[in-house]
Design a protein around this motif. Structure first.
Motif, PDB file in Angstrom:
ATOM      1  N   SER A 168       0.839  -1.027  -0.014  1.00  0.00           N
ATOM      2  CA  SER A 168       0.128  -0.052  -0.066  1.00  0.00           C
ATOM      3  C   SER A 168       0.778   1.431   0.067  1.00  0.00           C
ATOM      4  N   TYR A 169       0.142   2.349  -0.482  1.00  0.00           N
ATOM      5  CA  TYR A 169       0.994   3.548  -0.522  1.00  0.00           C
ATOM      6  C   TYR A 169       1.372   4.205   0.789  1.00  0.00           C
ATOM      7  N   ASP A 170       0.832   3.929   1.885  1.00  0.00           N
ATOM      8  CA  ASP A 170       1.074   4.483   2.854  1.00  0.00           C
ATOM      9  C   ASP A 170       2.155   3.708   3.677  1.00  0.00           C
ATOM     10  N   SER A 171       2.358   2.345   3.387  1.00  0.00           N
ATOM     11  CA  SER A 171       3.389   1.702   3.870  1.00  0.00           C
ATOM     12  C   SER A 171       4.599   1.905   2.959  1.00  0.00           C
ATOM     13  N   TYR A 236       0.665  19.053  11.509  1.00  0.00           N
ATOM     14  CA  TYR A 236       0.558  18.162  10.130  1.00  0.00           C
ATOM     15  C   TYR A 236       0.508  19.224   8.982  1.00  0.00           C
ATOM     16  N   GLU A 237      -0.410  20.279   9.328  1.00  0.00           N
ATOM     17  CA  GLU A 237      -0.660  21.126   8.013  1.00  0.00           C
ATOM     18  C   GLU A 237       0.480  22.047   7.732  1.00  0.00           C
ATOM     19  N   ILE A 238       1.282  22.422   8.534  1.00  0.00           N
ATOM     20  CA  ILE A 238       2.652  23.047   8.563  1.00  0.00           C
ATOM     21  C   ILE A 238       3.550  22.140   7.410  1.00  0.00           C
ATOM     22  N   GLN A 330     -10.442  -0.665   2.698  1.00  0.00           N
ATOM     23  CA  GLN A 330      -9.561   0.328   1.754  1.00  0.00           C
ATOM     24  C   GLN A 330      -9.947   1.985   2.675  1.00  0.00           C
ATOM     25  N   THR A 331      -9.164   2.821   2.107  1.00  0.00           N
ATOM     26  CA  THR A 331      -9.283   4.003   2.548  1.00  0.00           C
ATOM     27  C   THR A 331      -9.807   5.136   1.667  1.00  0.00           C
ATOM     28  N   ALA A 332     -10.103   6.180   2.248  1.00  0.00           N
ATOM     29  CA  ALA A 332     -10.615   7.287   1.146  1.00  0.00           C
ATOM     30  C   ALA A 332     -10.268   8.617   1.971  1.00  0.00           C
ATOM     31  N   GLU A 345      -7.505  20.603   2.201  1.00  0.00           N
ATOM     32  CA  GLU A 345      -7.010  19.652   3.073  1.00  0.00           C
ATOM     33  C   GLU A 345      -7.525  18.450   3.004  1.00  0.00           C
ATOM     34  N   ALA A 346      -6.828  17.441   2.840  1.00  0.00           N
ATOM     35  CA  ALA A 346      -7.475  16.022   2.437  1.00  0.00           C
ATOM     36  C   ALA A 346      -7.000  15.104   3.637  1.00  0.00           C
ATOM     37  N   HIS A 347      -7.849  14.493   4.523  1.00  0.00           N
ATOM     38  CA  HIS A 347      -7.619  13.674   5.315  1.00  0.00           C
ATOM     39  C   HIS A 347      -7.906  11.944   5.174  1.00  0.00           C
ATOM     40  N   PRO A 348      -7.109  11.027   5.434  1.00  0.00           N
ATOM     41  CA  PRO A 348      -7.488   9.804   5.006  1.00  0.00           C
ATOM     42  C   PRO A 348      -8.257   9.149   6.186  1.00  0.00           C
ATOM     43  N   PHE A 391     -17.661   6.289   8.088  1.00  0.00           N
ATOM     44  CA  PHE A 391     -16.232   6.587   8.700  1.00  0.00           C
ATOM     45  C   PHE A 391     -16.311   6.977  10.193  1.00  0.00           C
ATOM     46  N   LEU A 392     -15.429   6.234  10.979  1.00  0.00           N
ATOM     47  CA  LEU A 392     -15.319   6.602  12.253  1.00  0.00           C
ATOM     48  C   LEU A 392     -14.139   7.268  12.632  1.00  0.00           C
ATOM     49  N   VAL A 393     -14.000   8.241  12.962  1.00  0.00           N
ATOM     50  CA  VAL A 393     -12.920   9.374  13.006  1.00  0.00           C
ATOM     51  C   VAL A 393     -12.580   9.723  14.511  1.00  0.00           C
ATOM     52  N   ASN A 394     -11.300   9.320  14.893  1.00  0.00           N
ATOM     53  CA  ASN A 394     -10.860   9.501  16.276  1.00  0.00           C
ATOM     54  C   ASN A 394     -10.600  11.165  16.182  1.00  0.00           C
ATOM     55  N   VAL A 395     -11.007  11.601  17.396  1.00  0.00           N
ATOM     56  CA  VAL A 395     -10.688  13.254  17.385  1.00  0.00           C
ATOM     57  C   VAL A 395      -9.592  13.271  17.954  1.00  0.00           C
ATOM     58  N   GLY A 398      -6.478  18.791  15.311  1.00  0.00           N
ATOM     59  CA  GLY A 398      -6.804  19.708  14.314  1.00  0.00           C
ATOM     60  C   GLY A 398      -8.007  19.705  13.532  1.00  0.00           C
ATOM     61  N   PHE A 399      -8.161  19.209  12.337  1.00  0.00           N
ATOM     62  CA  PHE A 399      -9.381  18.951  11.572  1.00  0.00           C
ATOM     63  C   PHE A 399     -10.130  18.195  12.350  1.00  0.00           C
ATOM     64  N   THR A 400     -10.038  17.218  12.924  1.00  0.00           N
ATOM     65  CA  THR A 400     -10.967  16.194  13.414  1.00  0.00           C
ATOM     66  C   THR A 400     -11.538  16.847  14.782  1.00  0.00           C
ATOM     67  N   LYS A 401     -10.737  17.826  15.539  1.00  0.00           N
ATOM     68  CA  LYS A 401     -11.399  18.551  16.634  1.00  0.00           C
ATOM     69  C   LYS A 401     -12.584  19.525  16.144  1.00  0.00           C
ATOM     70  N   LYS A 402     -12.402  20.092  14.950  1.00  0.00           N
ATOM     71  CA  LYS A 402     -13.399  21.074  14.267  1.00  0.00           C
ATOM     72  C   LYS A 402     -14.275  20.382  13.999  1.00  0.00           C
ATOM     73  N   GLY A 439     -10.857   0.003  19.936  1.00  0.00           N
ATOM     74  CA  GLY A 439     -11.533   1.076  19.566  1.00  0.00           C
ATOM     75  C   GLY A 439     -11.819   1.624  18.004  1.00  0.00           C
ATOM     76  N   SER A 440     -11.793   2.627  17.396  1.00  0.00           N
ATOM     77  CA  SER A 440     -12.135   2.938  16.097  1.00  0.00           C
ATOM     78  C   SER A 440     -11.440   2.119  15.047  1.00  0.00           C
ATOM     79  N   GLY A 441     -10.458   1.136  15.623  1.00  0.00           N
ATOM     80  CA  GLY A 441      -9.640   0.373  14.674  1.00  0.00           C
ATOM     81  C   GLY A 441     -10.947  -0.703  14.106  1.00  0.00           C
ATOM     82  N   GLY A 621      -1.387   4.658   9.566  1.00  0.00           N
ATOM     83  CA  GLY A 621      -0.132   5.555   9.491  1.00  0.00           C
ATOM     84  C   GLY A 621       0.724   5.659  10.729  1.00  0.00           C
ATOM     85  N   TYR A 622       0.479   5.150  11.708  1.00  0.00           N
ATOM     86  CA  TYR A 622       1.271   5.473  12.958  1.00  0.00           C
ATOM     87  C   TYR A 622       2.228   4.467  13.488  1.00  0.00           C
ATOM     88  N   ALA A 623       1.761   3.130  13.407  1.00  0.00           N
ATOM     89  CA  ALA A 623       2.553   2.116  14.024  1.00  0.00           C
ATOM     90  C   ALA A 623       3.923   1.811  13.459  1.00  0.00           C
TER      91      ALA A 623
HETATM   92  C1  LIG Z   1      -4.360   4.871   5.560  1.00  0.00           C
HETATM   93  C2  LIG Z   1      -4.903   5.764   6.891  1.00  0.00           C
HETATM   94  C3  LIG Z   1      -6.250   5.344   7.322  1.00  0.00           C
HETATM   95  C4  LIG Z   1      -6.524   6.028   8.375  1.00  0.00           C
HETATM   96  N1  LIG Z   1      -7.868   5.653   8.964  1.00  0.00           N
HETATM   97  C5  LIG Z   1      -8.272   6.302  10.047  1.00  0.00           C
HETATM   98  C6  LIG Z   1      -9.760   5.816  10.712  1.00  0.00           C
HETATM   99  O1  LIG Z   1     -10.557   5.180   9.949  1.00  0.00           O
HETATM  100  N2  LIG Z   1     -10.285   6.575  11.694  1.00  0.00           N
HETATM  101  C7  LIG Z   1      -9.415   7.544  12.194  1.00  0.00           C
HETATM  102  O2  LIG Z   1      -9.800   8.218  13.164  1.00  0.00           O
HETATM  103  N3  LIG Z   1      -8.162   8.142  11.731  1.00  0.00           N
HETATM  104  C8  LIG Z   1      -7.579   7.415  10.631  1.00  0.00           C
HETATM  105  N4  LIG Z   1      -6.565   7.592  10.084  1.00  0.00           N
HETATM  106  C9  LIG Z   1      -5.716   8.800  10.796  1.00  0.00           C
HETATM  107  C10 LIG Z   1      -6.320  10.263  10.296  1.00  0.00           C
HETATM  108  O3  LIG Z   1      -5.996  10.488   9.186  1.00  0.00           O
HETATM  109  C11 LIG Z   1      -5.832  11.453  11.350  1.00  0.00           C
HETATM  110  O4  LIG Z   1      -5.787  10.825  12.631  1.00  0.00           O
HETATM  111  C12 LIG Z   1      -6.371  12.532  10.743  1.00  0.00           C
HETATM  112  O5  LIG Z   1      -5.990  13.022   9.648  1.00  0.00           O
HETATM  113  C13 LIG Z   1      -6.010  13.759  11.902  1.00  0.00           C
HETATM  114  O6  LIG Z   1      -6.381  14.800  11.514  1.00  0.00           O
HETATM  115  P1  LIG Z   1      -6.105  16.134  12.729  1.00  0.00           P
HETATM  116  O7  LIG Z   1      -6.134  17.432  11.716  1.00  0.00           O
HETATM  117  O8  LIG Z   1      -6.948  16.151  13.591  1.00  0.00           O
HETATM  118  O9  LIG Z   1      -4.616  15.727  13.198  1.00  0.00           O
HETATM  119  P2  LIG Z   1      -3.850  16.382  14.027  1.00  0.00           P
HETATM  120  O10 LIG Z   1      -4.366  16.711  15.516  1.00  0.00           O
HETATM  121  O11 LIG Z   1      -3.165  17.632  13.453  1.00  0.00           O
HETATM  122  O12 LIG Z   1      -2.512  15.538  14.139  1.00  0.00           O
HETATM  123  C14 LIG Z   1      -2.956  14.226  14.758  1.00  0.00           C
HETATM  124  C15 LIG Z   1      -2.070  13.007  13.941  1.00  0.00           C
HETATM  125  O13 LIG Z   1      -2.697  12.780  12.754  1.00  0.00           O
HETATM  126  C16 LIG Z   1      -1.832  13.083  11.713  1.00  0.00           C
HETATM  127  N5  LIG Z   1      -2.397  13.597  10.518  1.00  0.00           N
HETATM  128  C17 LIG Z   1      -3.148  14.981  10.538  1.00  0.00           C
HETATM  129  N6  LIG Z   1      -3.320  15.170   9.523  1.00  0.00           N
HETATM  130  C18 LIG Z   1      -3.163  14.042   8.523  1.00  0.00           C
HETATM  131  C19 LIG Z   1      -3.330  13.853   7.131  1.00  0.00           C
HETATM  132  N7  LIG Z   1      -4.037  14.812   6.323  1.00  0.00           N
HETATM  133  N8  LIG Z   1      -3.042  12.778   6.674  1.00  0.00           N
HETATM  134  C20 LIG Z   1      -2.274  11.887   7.543  1.00  0.00           C
HETATM  135  N9  LIG Z   1      -2.190  12.020   8.514  1.00  0.00           N
HETATM  136  C21 LIG Z   1      -2.293  12.948   9.205  1.00  0.00           C
HETATM  137  C22 LIG Z   1      -0.879  13.698  12.286  1.00  0.00           C
HETATM  138  O14 LIG Z   1       0.644  13.472  11.658  1.00  0.00           O
HETATM  139  C23 LIG Z   1      -0.680  13.303  13.727  1.00  0.00           C
HETATM  140  O15 LIG Z   1       0.081  11.960  13.935  1.00  0.00           O
HETATM  141  C24 LIG Z   1      -5.822   6.976   8.937  1.00  0.00           C
HETATM  142  C25 LIG Z   1      -4.729   7.318   8.560  1.00  0.00           C
HETATM  143  C26 LIG Z   1      -4.208   6.599   7.328  1.00  0.00           C
HETATM  144  C27 LIG Z   1      -2.746   7.052   6.756  1.00  0.00           C
END
Ligand SMILES: Cc1cc2nc3c(=O)[nH]c(=O)nc-3n(C[C@H](O)[C@H](O)[C@H](O)COP(=O)(O)OP(=O)(O)OC[C@H]3O[C@@H](n4cnc5c(N)ncnc54)[C@H](O)[C@@H]3O)c2cc1C
Length: 623
Positions: A168-171, A236-238, A330-332, A345-348, A391-395, A398-402, A439-441, A621-623
């Motif tokens: 995968s591209y993220d690996s 992350y954005e910077i 798969q991811t979007a 801004e695009a978040h996976p 989608f289940l989004v962990n807060v 940044g973006f997820t907080k908003k 959790g959201s895994g 993307g973290y482990a």
């Molecule tokens: C392949 C993949 C699948 C994912 N699936 C999920 C999911 O199902 N549920 C979930 O809750 N999270 C998932 N994530 C993580 C999710 O993308 C980040 O937690 C989210 O983008 C954080 O946004 P934030 O601005 O609130 O983060 P911040 O508070 O700014 O940062 C928190 C963490 O998120 C990372 N991050 C921030 N923005 C991005 C971005 N645009 N792309 C990649 N990493 C970023 C930062 O490096 C940091 O480690 C996935 C990530 C990847 C790479």
């Protein structure tokens, strides 16, 4: 340049500057080819294995009875399992947050050694001067420059390496960073070498080729600094925008700098790979989100509904865009201009729902197709996990907080979907599949679980036993997916044993979503975010999931799961092949890797009939 440098020297070094980068490329291409052969070979093997399996089900039953005798025919399987353990389950842990598996360590060392060899071999001048600086300083620059097309490609979402290797591209992103950092060091060696080599360096400072080279290196240095994990994680954005700008300045500067040395042909393909990726992404965005682009009436049909499921998890649901199909796991990328700081801004996020014809019903399709129904959904109910994008989004911060603020008022948001990305695990050839989530895994493991059941029903999978392990911080979490689980268990054919084990480390009450964990760092999300006691909330009305827990094979247990014991137990009762997929915090991923090392997947276990175990770790993307 040393005065005794001859024409023969110049001929030699020009020749080497041309041929060595090419040889490095051939070596990398050969390596990718071998990895690709293994990947595709194993894919084809698993397809055939599935077919053979069907034909020899009865035979397997008899062999199982004698499985504990050592069989030399299983030596190849024992070797494969040995390799899997050593390459992917032995890890190098640096501090709390850096984990490299041995395959990554090997690739890193091999790449650095390869580059150093090509930088410094044959650097004895015609006059006999060993390690002649004129030989290597220029060559180091040329070799590093030659790597940028592949470094760029590895950083994009749609790339050929991912296609060829099936990784995968993220690996691959680790390799992207590793190669970029290696080349960064080499380019500084090149710069230092040139300063030492040419005493007239200062006089040439006003020449454009040198100025653009220096500018490129400054941009590259800033880029490398902001891409360090602590900075990338915090801001992350910077990182994202600095990376974009830094890479652009570096590549344009690098192009003009190398032009004089006839090396710019190594640089321009980077732009092609980057542009191709952007083009594919834009085409996908327009196709999948065309109702926003005025091609069709019905604007707004892709607005997403947000729900705050717990203090740190938001659920986002939207109607599946026309033509958008995905596979489990798969991811979007989600773009929400009204929520994000910057418009593009695009978040996976992993798609937590499952695109299935079998599991969908009239009712759920109705639900997914109507906005009113979205609004009347009970908060937290698990409703449609198919035919809808969930989608289940962990807060986080940044973006997820908003997004959480929007979800707190059950707001709707405009979402552009870019995807799907990443491979989908093919579990069809495994006799046992174990899915472990924290959790959201479950965004990852739930669709995979549903797909296993659907494929067994359709006769496309050999799976005999599927185990779904989920660790949660509050009993109320069960609501998120309860309906999907009930339906899955009901649809499971008799040939498939389903075991669902939910470990609740939080409040035992079904009425609460008590979030904080005192001691358990391995739960809830892959970034190991912890909640403060103030975040304890009691939400939601009455919730009984008696219908789920009355089903056979479904159990809720209090306390932390002992993954080591659970997995060892599964291995001890399994035969044939077993897959373990895990999506959770680094703690969970580590526990699973540890459990599946030697002797569990060791040669003696395999030779005496133990299951061949494949492990897949999804880390967000973290482990
Ligand atoms: C392949 C993949 C699948 C994912 N699936 C999920 C999911 O199902 N549920 C979930 O809750 N999270 C998932 N994530 C993580 C999710 O993308 C980040 O937690 C989210 O983008 C954080 O946004 P934030 O601005 O609130 O983060 P911040 O508070 O700014 O940062 C928190 C963490 O998120 C990372 N991050 C921030 N923005 C991005 C971005 N645009 N792309 C990649 N990493 C970023 C930062 O490096 C940091 O480690 C996935 C990530 C990847 C790479």
């Amino acid at each position: 340049m040393s005065s005794d440098f001859s024409d023969a020297d110049i001929t030699a070094l020009v020749h080497e500057n041309d041929t060595y980068p090419e040889q490095v490329w051939y070596t990398i291409a050969a390596f990718l080819f071998v990895v690709g052969c293994f990947q595709w070979g194993s894919l084809i093997h698993s397809k055939f294995a599935r077919r053979r399996h069907h034909e020899s089900d009865e035979e397997t039953a008899t062999t199982n009875a004698i499985q504990y005798k050592v069989s030399l025919r299983r030596i190849p399987l024992a070797i494969i399992n040995f390799y899997r353990v050593v390459a992917f389950r032995w890890t190098l842990e640096i501090g709390q947050s850096y984990t490299l598996n041995m395959a990554e360590v090997f690739v890193t060392v091999a790449y650095i050694v390869l580059m150093l060899i090509y930088c410094f071999i044959n650097t004895t001048s015609v006059e006999g001067q060993k390690l002649d600086i004129v030989y290597w300083s220029n060559r180091v620059g040329m070799l590093a420059s030659s790597q940028f097309p592949i470094i760029t490609a590895l950083g994009t979402k749609n790339n050929l390496v991912s296609l060829v290797t099936g990784i995968s591209y993220d690996s691959l992103n680790y390799i992207h960073r590793m190669m970029a950092r290696t080349c960064f060091m080499l380019l500084w060696v090149h710069a230092a070498g040139e300063v030492v080599c040419f005493p007239s360096f200062r006089e040439t400072l006003n020449e454009d080729w040198l100025r653009v080279g220096i500018t490129a290196m400054v941009a590259f240095s800033i880029l490398i600094i902001v891409s360090l994990r602590p900075i990338r994680t915090e801001v992350y954005e910077i990182f994202f925008y600095t990376h974009f700008l830094g890479a652009l300045i570096f590549l344009v500067g690098g192009y003009y700098h190398t032009k004089g040395a006839f090396g710019s042909y190594w640089i321009w393909p980077s732009f092609v790979f980057w542009a191709l990726d952007r083009f594919i992404r834009v085409v996908r965005l327009v196709v999948f989100n065309h109702s926003y682009f005025g091609f069709k009436s019905g604007s707004g049909t892709m607005d997403a509904v947000t729900e705050l499921l717990s203090e740190d998890v938001v659920r986002l649901r939207l109607r599946r865009p026309p033509h958008f199909h995905w596979s489990a796991g798969q991811t979007a990328y989600l773009i929400m201009p009204s929520v994000s700081t910057l418009p593009f801004e695009a978040h996976p996020f992993t798609i937590a729902s499952f695109d299935s014809s079998l599991l969908s019903t009239v009712t759920t399709e109705d639900q997914s197709g109507s906005d009113e129904n979205h609004e009347t959904q009970d908060l937290g109910s698990s409703a449609p996990f198919w035919k809808e994008l969930v989608f289940l989004v962990n807060v986080h911060g940044g973006f997820t907080k908003k997004l959480k603020e929007v979800a707190a008022r059950k707001g709707k948001v405009k979402v552009f979907v870019d995807g799907p990305y990443g491979p989908s695990p093919d579990l069809g050839s495994y006799d046992t599949s174990v899915l472990v989530a924290g959790g959201s895994g479950i965004s990852y493991t739930l669709p995979v679980f549903l797909s296993v059941i659907e494929r067994v029903r359709k006769g496309k999978s050999n799976c005999k036993r599927v185990v779904f392990i989920w660790s949660i911080r509050g009993a109320g979490y069960v609501r998120w997916i309860e309906e999907a689980l009930i339906k899955a268990v009901q649809l499971a054919p008799p040939s498939l044993t389903v075991s669902i084990r939910i470990f609740n480390t939080g409040s035992p009450s079904m009425v609460e979503n008590a979030l904080p964990m005192e001691e358990d760092s391995s739960l809830s999300n892959p970034t190991e975010k912890k909640d403060t006691p103030e975040q304890v909330v009691t939400r939601e009305g009455s919730f009984t999931s008696s219908s789920l827990f009355s089903l056979r094979g479904v159990k809720m247990e209090s306390g932390r799961s002992d993954l080591d014991a659970l997995l060892k137990e599964e291995v001890s009762v399994a035969s044939g092949s077993m897959s373990v997929s895990v999506c959770g915090s680094q703690g969970i991923a580590r526990a699973v890797r540890h459990a599946l090392r030697f002797p569990v997947s060791g040669p003696s276990s395999i030779l005496s009939g133990g299951p061949s175990v494949t492990l897949h770790v999804e880390s967000f993307g973290y482990a």
